[in-house]
Design an enzyme around this catalytic site. Structure first.
Site, PDB file in Angstrom:
ATOM      1  CE1 TYR A 164     -15.925  41.133  10.081  1.00  0.00           C
ATOM      2  CE2 TYR A 164     -17.197  39.733  11.542  1.00  0.00           C
ATOM      3  CZ  TYR A 164     -16.879  40.986  11.058  1.00  0.00           C
ATOM      4  OH  TYR A 164     -17.514  42.094  11.546  1.00  0.00           O
TER       5      TYR A 164
ATOM      6  CG  ASN B 157      -6.879  47.425  17.321  1.00  0.00           C
ATOM      7  OD1 ASN B 157      -6.075  48.175  17.862  1.00  0.00           O
ATOM      8  ND2 ASN B 157      -7.797  47.862  16.468  1.00  0.00           N
TER       9      ASN B 157
ATOM     10  CG  ASP C 252      -4.176  40.473   9.890  1.00  0.00           C
ATOM     11  OD1 ASP C 252      -4.435  40.046  11.039  1.00  0.00           O
ATOM     12  OD2 ASP C 252      -4.485  41.615   9.516  1.00  0.00           O
TER      13      ASP C 252
ATOM     14  CG  HIS D  54      -8.351  41.513  10.624  1.00  0.00           C
ATOM     15  ND1 HIS D  54      -7.029  41.843  10.798  1.00  0.00           N
ATOM     16  CD2 HIS D  54      -9.027  42.217  11.576  1.00  0.00           C
ATOM     17  CE1 HIS D  54      -6.906  42.704  11.780  1.00  0.00           C
ATOM     18  NE2 HIS D  54      -8.100  42.942  12.282  1.00  0.00           N
TER      19      HIS D  54
ATOM     20  CG  ASN E 283     -10.507  45.285  17.782  1.00  0.00           C
ATOM     21  OD1 ASN E 283      -9.710  44.880  16.939  1.00  0.00           O
ATOM     22  ND2 ASN E 283     -11.314  46.287  17.558  1.00  0.00           N
TER      23      ASN E 283
END
Length: 188
Positions: free
Chosen positions: A16, A114, A93, A21, A68
């Site tokens: 990631y 989230n 973001d 994100h 989340n």
């Protein structure tokens, strides 16, 4: 000495690292580099580094619980350092802002994000500063999930990196100049 928490939102792990994100993580990394915060440790479910600025202690944080559930580590860090919501800055973001743009505000909803939803739920307030790093909307029929979890390429990558750096500067401006002057500079 007053303590401020600057939490960048993202997802842990190399898969990631460069995704849209993870704009918050990248902005916090830029802050750490600028402020000379080189020692990172794990506490309260986040990677943290400390720096000083203008007589205040800054706790830079990258929650490691995945986007989340970012609220848990943020709440724990606020409790551990005695940080009230008015001394919390969250960098994240934002789909609803054009790619490369940065906007600053205090309060508001979560707009389906989230990570913000988790923080709102855990803190039971929405009254904290947000530095929103624009990533724009997905092209064509691409899903939002696929878009935010993908890395920008080419010119879009340069624009994304510049926006993350600009978001880091907006967080410092919030501390140094306050909300109104920061909005005048970054929300234009």
């Amino acid at each position: 000495m007053e303590t401020h928490l600057i939490a960048g939102l993202g997802n842990p792990g190399p898969e990631y690292a460069s995704t849209r994100h993870n704009a918050g993580f990248l902005a916090v990394d830029a802050l750490a580099e600028q402020l000379g915060a080189r020692y990172w440790k794990t506490e309260c479910g986040a990677l943290t580094a400390k720096a000083s600025r203008g007589g205040a202690t800054l706790v830079l944080a990258k929650p490691q619980s995945y986007m989340n559930t970012s609220g848990g580590p943020v709440k724990q860090l606020m409790a551990a350092y005695g940080v009230s919501p008015d001394r919390l800055i969250v960098i994240h973001d934002e789909l609803d802002i054009p790619a490369g743009s940065v906007r600053v505000k205090v309060g508001g909803g979560h707009a389906g994000h989230n990570g913000l939803r988790s923080i709102c739920d855990k803190l039971q307030t929405r009254d904290w500063a947000r530095v929103r790093c624009g990533i724009g909307r997905p092209p064509g029929r691409m899903s939002v999930t696929d878009f935010v979890l993908s890395a920008p390429r080419g010119d879009a990558l340069d624009e994304f990196r510049q926006a993350c750096h600009r978001a880091s500067q907006a967080a410092l401006s919030l501390m140094d100049e306050g909300l109104e002057r920061t909005q005048q500079q970054f929300n234009a």
